[in-house]
Design a protein around this motif. Structure first.
Motif, PDB file in Angstrom:
ATOM      1  N   TYR A  86       0.840  -1.200   0.000  1.00  0.00           N
ATOM      2  CA  TYR A  86       0.000   0.000   0.000  1.00  0.00           C
ATOM      3  C   TYR A  86       0.879   1.256   0.000  1.00  0.00           C
ATOM      4  O   TYR A  86       0.620   2.208  -0.742  1.00  0.00           O
ATOM      5  N   GLU A  90       1.044   4.234  -2.804  1.00  0.00           N
ATOM      6  CA  GLU A  90       0.921   5.664  -2.465  1.00  0.00           C
ATOM      7  C   GLU A  90       2.111   6.460  -3.014  1.00  0.00           C
ATOM      8  O   GLU A  90       1.945   7.557  -3.542  1.00  0.00           O
ATOM      9  N   SER A  93       1.689   6.849  -6.700  1.00  0.00           N
ATOM     10  CA  SER A  93       0.623   7.824  -6.973  1.00  0.00           C
ATOM     11  C   SER A  93       1.162   9.254  -6.827  1.00  0.00           C
ATOM     12  O   SER A  93       0.885  10.126  -7.658  1.00  0.00           O
TER      13      SER A  93
END
Length: 110
Positions: A86, A90, A93
Motif C-alpha cells: 500500500y 501511495e 501515486s
C-alpha cells in the motif's frame, strides 16, 4: 483665486496625462525601459518555472525509488507485505502527481 475643486481637477488631469503627483515627468519610466523590465521579468519567470518542473521530476524519481524499496521490503517481510505494498502504491501515486505537475509547468498550465 483657485478653489479646492479647481486644484483637484488639475491634479486629476495630470494623473490622466501620466504624471505622478510629486514626481516630475522626467522621473517616470520610459516605455522602452518598461518593456525591457517586462521582458526580464518574463525571462526570470520562465527560468523559475523550469526549475520547478525539474524539481517535480526529481521528486517523482525519488518517490519511484521509495516505491521500489517498499516493494523489496514487502518481499522480505511477508507479515507486513500488505502495508508495504500500500505504501508503494501511495508513493507511485505521488510520483505520478509530480510528473503531471511537471508536464503542466512545461506546457504553461501550471
Amino acid at each position: 483665486m483657485r478653489g479646492y475643486r479647481d486644484t483637484r481637477a488639475v491634479s486629476v488631469e495630470r494623473v490622466r496625462e501620466g504624471a505622478v503627483p510629486d514626481r516630475p515627468a522626467s522621473a517616470r519610466s520610459s516605455p522602452p525601459e518598461g518593456a525591457e523590465q517586462a521582458a526580464a521579468a518574463q525571462q526570470h519567470s520562465s527560468r523559475l518555472t523550469e526549475r520547478l518542473a525539474r524539481a517535480a521530476d526529481a521528486v517523482a524519481e525519488s518517490e519511484e525509488k521509495v516505491a521500489r524499496t517498499y516493494e523489496d521490503s514487502a518481499r522480505l517481510r511477508p507479515d507486513a507485505a500488505e502495508r508495504l505494498q500500500y505504501a508503494a502504491q501511495e508513493a507511485r501515486s505521488f510520483a505520478e502527481t509530480e510528473r503531471r505537475q511537471s508536464r503542466q509547468l512545461r506546457e504553461g498550465n501550471g
